[in-house]
Design a protein around this motif. Sequence first.
Motif, PDB file in Angstrom:
ATOM      1  N   MET A  89       4.473  -1.723   5.459  1.00 27.66           N
ATOM      2  CA  MET A  89       5.142  -0.465   5.765  1.00 27.66           C
ATOM      3  C   MET A  89       6.620  -0.642   6.106  1.00 27.66           C
ATOM      4  N   ARG A  90       6.996  -1.810   6.582  1.00 29.36           N
ATOM      5  CA  ARG A  90       8.396  -2.027   6.989  1.00 29.36           C
ATOM      6  C   ARG A  90       9.240  -2.610   5.856  1.00 29.36           C
ATOM      7  N   ARG A  91       8.619  -2.914   4.735  1.00 29.80           N
ATOM      8  CA  ARG A  91       9.331  -3.582   3.644  1.00 29.80           C
ATOM      9  C   ARG A  91       9.659  -2.590   2.537  1.00 29.80           C
ATOM     10  N   ASN A  92      10.855  -2.736   1.991  1.00 33.10           N
ATOM     11  CA  ASN A  92      11.250  -1.861   0.891  1.00 33.10           C
ATOM     12  C   ASN A  92      10.963  -2.496  -0.466  1.00 33.10           C
ATOM     13  N   ASP A 103       4.152   3.782  13.614  1.00 32.45           N
ATOM     14  CA  ASP A 103       3.088   4.764  13.362  1.00 32.45           C
ATOM     15  C   ASP A 103       2.469   4.563  11.983  1.00 32.45           C
ATOM     16  N   ALA A 104       3.309   4.287  10.973  1.00 28.16           N
ATOM     17  CA  ALA A 104       2.797   4.068   9.624  1.00 28.16           C
ATOM     18  C   ALA A 104       1.964   2.803   9.553  1.00 28.16           C
ATOM     19  N   ALA A 105       2.435   1.731  10.186  1.00 30.50           N
ATOM     20  CA  ALA A 105       1.681   0.476  10.191  1.00 30.50           C
ATOM     21  C   ALA A 105       0.334   0.665  10.876  1.00 30.50           C
ATOM     22  N   ARG A 106       0.335   1.416  11.968  1.00 27.41           N
ATOM     23  CA  ARG A 106      -0.918   1.681  12.693  1.00 27.41           C
ATOM     24  C   ARG A 106      -1.874   2.474  11.802  1.00 27.41           C
ATOM     25  N   LEU A 107      -1.355   3.484  11.143  1.00 26.61           N
ATOM     26  CA  LEU A 107      -2.171   4.347  10.291  1.00 26.61           C
ATOM     27  C   LEU A 107      -2.798   3.562   9.141  1.00 26.61           C
ATOM     28  N   GLU A 117      14.302  -8.101  -1.845  1.00 26.10           N
ATOM     29  CA  GLU A 117      15.396  -7.505  -1.074  1.00 26.10           C
ATOM     30  C   GLU A 117      15.160  -7.613   0.431  1.00 26.10           C
ATOM     31  N   TYR A 118      13.936  -7.346   0.869  1.00 23.37           N
ATOM     32  CA  TYR A 118      13.621  -7.368   2.300  1.00 23.37           C
ATOM     33  C   TYR A 118      13.978  -8.709   2.926  1.00 23.37           C
ATOM     34  N   PHE A 119      13.620  -9.797   2.238  1.00 26.80           N
ATOM     35  CA  PHE A 119      13.868 -11.130   2.789  1.00 26.80           C
ATOM     36  C   PHE A 119      15.331 -11.545   2.628  1.00 26.80           C
ATOM     37  N   ALA A 120      15.930 -11.162   1.499  1.00 27.59           N
ATOM     38  CA  ALA A 120      17.321 -11.547   1.257  1.00 27.59           C
ATOM     39  C   ALA A 120      18.252 -10.977   2.320  1.00 27.59           C
ATOM     40  N   HIS A 121      17.922  -9.800   2.834  1.00 24.45           N
ATOM     41  CA  HIS A 121      18.730  -9.213   3.904  1.00 24.45           C
ATOM     42  C   HIS A 121      18.665 -10.048   5.187  1.00 24.45           C
ATOM     43  N   TYR A 135       0.873  -1.168   0.000  1.00 19.92           N
ATOM     44  CA  TYR A 135       0.000   0.000   0.000  1.00 19.92           C
ATOM     45  C   TYR A 135       0.913   1.221   0.000  1.00 19.92           C
ATOM     46  N   PRO A 136       0.452   2.366  -0.535  1.00 18.12           N
ATOM     47  CA  PRO A 136       1.314   3.551  -0.568  1.00 18.12           C
ATOM     48  C   PRO A 136       1.792   3.940   0.833  1.00 18.12           C
ATOM     49  N   LYS A 137       3.089   4.207   0.941  1.00 19.65           N
ATOM     50  CA  LYS A 137       3.654   4.633   2.222  1.00 19.65           C
ATOM     51  C   LYS A 137       3.418   6.127   2.424  1.00 19.65           C
TER      52      LYS A 137
END
Length: 356
Positions: free
Chosen positions: A80-83, A58-62, A87-91, A27-29
């Motif tokens: 909200m925490r994923r880029n 705060d973003a996840a709550r919103l 990439e998110y998982f590979a890190h 969803y749009p950040k």
Amino acid sequence: MSDTKAQFRPDDHDAEHFIMTTVVGSYPKPKWLNRARELAADDEAAFDDGDLQEASDDAARLITREHERAGLDVVVDGEMRRNEMVEYFAHRIEGYEFNGPVKVWGHNYFDKPSVVDEVEYDEQWLVEEYEFTASIAERPVKVPITGPYTLANWSFNEAYQDDEALTYDLADLVNEEIEKLVDAGARYIQIDEPALATTPDDHAIVGQALERIVADVPDDVRIGLHVCYGDYSRIYPEILEFPVDEFDLELANGDYDQLDVFKDPAFTADLALGVTDAHVADVESVAQIERNIEKGLEVVLPEQLVVSPDCGVKLLPRDVAYGKLENMVTAARNVERKLDAGELDAVVQQASPADD
């Protein structure tokens, strides 16, 4: 496959029929979250990991509340925490490393990772994300997770004999993470495999990987598979053998030109139908979305139908993304009322089921 949909029906759902509404994932950040990420990456800024954690919370709550305000039956925090979905998982997986971004289309770049050693489970991927979202949500929470085939296919493989072997090892890691999510209370998990649509001849590999993923997962946990737009005739009906409860398919973007693919043999799983186009920055009318939902009733019975946008909506303006969700929920409730009143009949083509 057991019936796992009923547990997500809201207690105050008055209609006899229940067409579950949800989102695919992203969803749009909020713009300030992107700014917070930039500050956290700036060594000269007085902004540390704790500040970024607070901003992400705060973003996840919103966004979770925004999904609930739109009326969704099952919500996501909008990732909200994923880029990025690989990439998110590979890190977080031992055996991956990064060597810089790769241009993928237009002016978009993807920090494509390399697998340089045997992959191993290192740290939890999504459990804290799920626990936070579940603690603030008033509706059930779905957890999207990138599947092993896409994690392998969208990486440089420098350690394994082939992508198939890499996929199976990654599937074991996904299974480990899902077991932890289930222990934390998750009951709806969606495996995202967009790479399957671009390399459909590998559906057997995906099927074997899914068997590994769902091993020992309790029957009451709903497992979905999201497959982006592609030539579905090259993977259907073979995908009906996959051990999942629902298939989330991108059909609105193609104006349902592939709908007939799923009519013969009969679609035996649940269908999570894309009913708004995630690639178009216009909000479809309620009437248009109703017509799209009714397309799904040509393939499955109402009790098998789930509706969502075609794909993640993170690239849309946020007001457009919200408008699509709000109209989608209204349209689903309208279709339920039509079904209850006998004004609308499921017109499923009663083709023969796929051979066992």
